[in-house]
Design a protein around this motif. Structure first.
Motif, PDB file in Angstrom:
ATOM      1  N   LEU A  87      -3.755  10.927   8.348  1.00 14.27           N
ATOM      2  CA  LEU A  87      -2.802  10.613   9.413  1.00 14.27           C
ATOM      3  C   LEU A  87      -1.661   9.724   8.914  1.00 14.27           C
ATOM      4  O   LEU A  87      -0.792   9.343   9.684  1.00 14.27           O
ATOM      5  CB  LEU A  87      -3.530   9.917  10.577  1.00 14.27           C
ATOM      6  N   ASN A  88      -1.708   9.384   7.631  1.00 18.18           N
ATOM      7  CA  ASN A  88      -0.685   8.533   7.008  1.00 18.18           C
ATOM      8  C   ASN A  88      -0.638   7.142   7.649  1.00 18.18           C
ATOM      9  O   ASN A  88       0.433   6.581   7.880  1.00 18.18           O
ATOM     10  CB  ASN A  88       0.684   9.201   7.058  1.00 18.18           C
ATOM     11  N   VAL A  89      -1.825   6.601   7.962  1.00 12.06           N
ATOM     12  CA  VAL A  89      -1.939   5.279   8.578  1.00 12.06           C
ATOM     13  C   VAL A  89      -2.096   4.227   7.477  1.00 12.06           C
ATOM     14  O   VAL A  89      -2.990   4.340   6.646  1.00 12.06           O
ATOM     15  CB  VAL A  89      -3.151   5.220   9.536  1.00 12.06           C
ATOM     16  N   ASN A  90      -1.223   3.248   7.502  1.00  7.45           N
ATOM     17  CA  ASN A  90      -1.303   2.141   6.563  1.00  7.45           C
ATOM     18  C   ASN A  90      -2.050   0.992   7.238  1.00  7.45           C
ATOM     19  O   ASN A  90      -1.577   0.435   8.227  1.00  7.45           O
ATOM     20  CB  ASN A  90       0.095   1.691   6.129  1.00  7.45           C
ATOM     21  N   ILE A  91      -3.213   0.636   6.714  1.00  4.20           N
ATOM     22  CA  ILE A  91      -4.026  -0.435   7.284  1.00  4.20           C
ATOM     23  C   ILE A  91      -3.486  -1.769   6.780  1.00  4.20           C
ATOM     24  O   ILE A  91      -3.446  -2.013   5.583  1.00  4.20           O
ATOM     25  CB  ILE A  91      -5.501  -0.261   6.880  1.00  4.20           C
ATOM     26  N   ARG A  92      -3.088  -2.632   7.717  1.00  2.00           N
ATOM     27  CA  ARG A  92      -2.529  -3.937   7.350  1.00  2.00           C
ATOM     28  C   ARG A  92      -3.611  -5.001   7.234  1.00  2.00           C
ATOM     29  O   ARG A  92      -3.475  -5.962   6.498  1.00  2.00           O
ATOM     30  CB  ARG A  92      -1.478  -4.368   8.369  1.00  2.00           C
TER      31      ARG A  92
END
Length: 133
Positions: A25-30
């Motif tokens: 999903l192209n989610v960048n976890i911060r």
């Protein structure tokens, strides 16, 4: 801000599978926190647009919810967190849970892992050439 909470069965590979979906999903976890109970775990993550990510996860039959959280800026010095917590307690604030992260200063994030078998982890690190501190 909203935090995304993802409920995971305690089974081998489940966390990796969910992380793979987030990657797709192209989610960048911060920031993240993983808590366990007897039968399942809760992966709490900070991401951009958590409501949209939760919807996408639900479409993939992954149980996810959003929860309002406060993200406080804490002085990066000894006692910085203690001072703020003391002030919050004086104001009657009860913290149910918390986790922290520091914005990365370079291009590498740092992740802390607790593993069941140190020997297996050591072998994997050696084989994969993973940099450790």
């Amino acid at each position: 801000m909203l935090q995304l909470s993802i409920f995971l069965e305690n089974s081998i590979g489940r966390l990796a599978a969910v992380l793979e979906v987030l990657k797709e999903l192209n989610v960048n976890i911060r920031a993240l926190s993983l808590a366990e109970t007897k039968d399942f775990g809760v992966l709490r993550i900070m991401v951009a647009d958590p409501e949209k990510v939760a919807e996408q996860l639900k479409l993939r039959e992954i149980v996810a919810t959003t929860t309002p959280v406060w993200v406080l800026k804490v002085p990066d010095r000894s006692g910085g967190l203690s001072d703020i917590m003391s002030d919050l307690v004086k104001q009657g604030v009860v913290v149910e849970y918390m986790y922290a992260f520091v914005e990365k200063a370079d291009e590498e994030a740092q992740v802390v892992l607790h593993v069941l078998d140190e020997k297996v982890m050591k072998k994997a690190v050696d084989i994969l050439g993973i940099k450790v501190n």
